[in-house]
Scaffold this motif. Structure first.
Motif, short mmCIF file in Angstrom:
data_model
loop_
_atom_site.label_atom_id
_atom_site.label_comp_id
_atom_site.label_asym_id
_atom_site.label_seq_id
_atom_site.Cartn_x
_atom_site.Cartn_y
_atom_site.Cartn_z
N GLY A 62 0.81 -1.22 0.00
CA GLY A 62 0.00 0.00 0.00
C GLY A 62 0.84 1.26 0.00
O GLY A 62 2.04 1.24 -0.25
N LEU A 63 0.17 2.35 0.30
CA LEU A 63 0.82 3.65 0.37
C LEU A 63 1.15 4.00 1.82
O LEU A 63 0.48 3.54 2.74
N LYS A 64 2.17 4.82 2.00
CA LYS A 64 2.45 5.35 3.34
C LYS A 64 1.24 6.15 3.80
O LYS A 64 0.55 6.78 3.00
N ASP A 65 0.98 6.13 5.10
CA ASP A 65 -0.19 6.82 5.67
C ASP A 65 -0.21 8.31 5.35
O ASP A 65 -1.28 8.91 5.21
N GLY A 79 8.40 10.72 -11.47
CA GLY A 79 9.04 9.41 -11.54
C GLY A 79 9.57 8.94 -10.19
O GLY A 79 10.52 8.16 -10.14
N LYS A 80 8.95 9.39 -9.11
CA LYS A 80 9.42 9.06 -7.76
C LYS A 80 8.33 8.40 -6.91
O LYS A 80 8.25 8.63 -5.71
N ILE A 81 7.50 7.58 -7.53
CA ILE A 81 6.40 6.95 -6.81
C ILE A 81 6.90 6.09 -5.64
O ILE A 81 6.23 5.95 -4.63
N ASP A 82 8.12 5.56 -5.77
CA ASP A 82 8.65 4.71 -4.71
C ASP A 82 8.73 5.43 -3.36
O ASP A 82 8.67 4.81 -2.32
N GLU A 83 8.80 6.75 -3.37
CA GLU A 83 8.82 7.52 -2.13
C GLU A 83 7.47 7.50 -1.40
O GLU A 83 7.40 7.86 -0.23
N CYS A 84 6.42 7.07 -2.09
CA CYS A 84 5.07 7.03 -1.52
C CYS A 84 4.67 5.64 -1.04
O CYS A 84 3.67 5.49 -0.36
N ARG A 86 4.61 2.02 0.87
CA ARG A 86 4.95 1.38 2.14
C ARG A 86 5.67 0.08 1.83
O ARG A 86 5.13 -0.82 1.20
N MET A 87 6.90 -0.03 2.27
CA MET A 87 7.71 -1.23 2.05
C MET A 87 7.74 -2.05 3.34
O MET A 87 8.01 -1.51 4.41
N VAL A 88 7.45 -3.34 3.22
CA VAL A 88 7.38 -4.22 4.38
C VAL A 88 8.36 -5.37 4.18
O VAL A 88 8.35 -6.03 3.14
N SER A 89 9.21 -5.62 5.15
CA SER A 89 10.13 -6.75 5.08
C SER A 89 9.37 -8.05 5.21
O SER A 89 8.42 -8.14 6.00
N VAL A 90 9.76 -9.06 4.41
CA VAL A 90 9.11 -10.38 4.47
C VAL A 90 10.16 -11.48 4.47
O VAL A 90 11.30 -11.27 4.05
#
Length: 96
Positions: A62-65, A79-84, A86-90
């Motif tokens: 998802g997106l960061k809150d 071109g910076k969508i990655d800044e938005c 939410r990255m979760v370790s798995v």
């Protein structure tokens, strides 16, 4: 026919096995209201079961809150969508 499922209906389960050694595209699914109103189908509920993962593996969840629609549009344009995202370790065995 599938026992317990209405004949002629859509079976609501899709299983994919994905070897994601490289980054995957960002997928966007409409919510229940939009899907019902414009697509005449149910919104998608999605889950990931991790079979194997190297050290430091992450998924987008998802997106960061703090991300607003305006911020998302701006980051996409730059071109910076990655800044938005939410990255979760798995790790192997995780269900998200």
């Amino acid at each position: 026919p599938v026992v317990g499922w209405e004949t002629g209906g859509n079976f609501p389960l899709l299983i994919k096995i994905i070897d994601a050694a490289d980054d995957l595209s960002v997928q966007v699914h409409p919510d229940e209201d939009v899907a019902d109103a414009s697509l005449d189908e149910a919104a998608k509920t999605e889950a990931w079961y991790v079979l194997r993962a190297g050290q430091g593996t992450k998924i987008v969840y998802g997106l960061k809150d703090s991300v607003s629609r305006e911020m998302l549009e701006l980051k996409i344009a730059k071109g910076k969508i990655d800044e938005c995202l939410r990255m979760v370790s798995v790790k192997a065995g995780d269900l998200r």
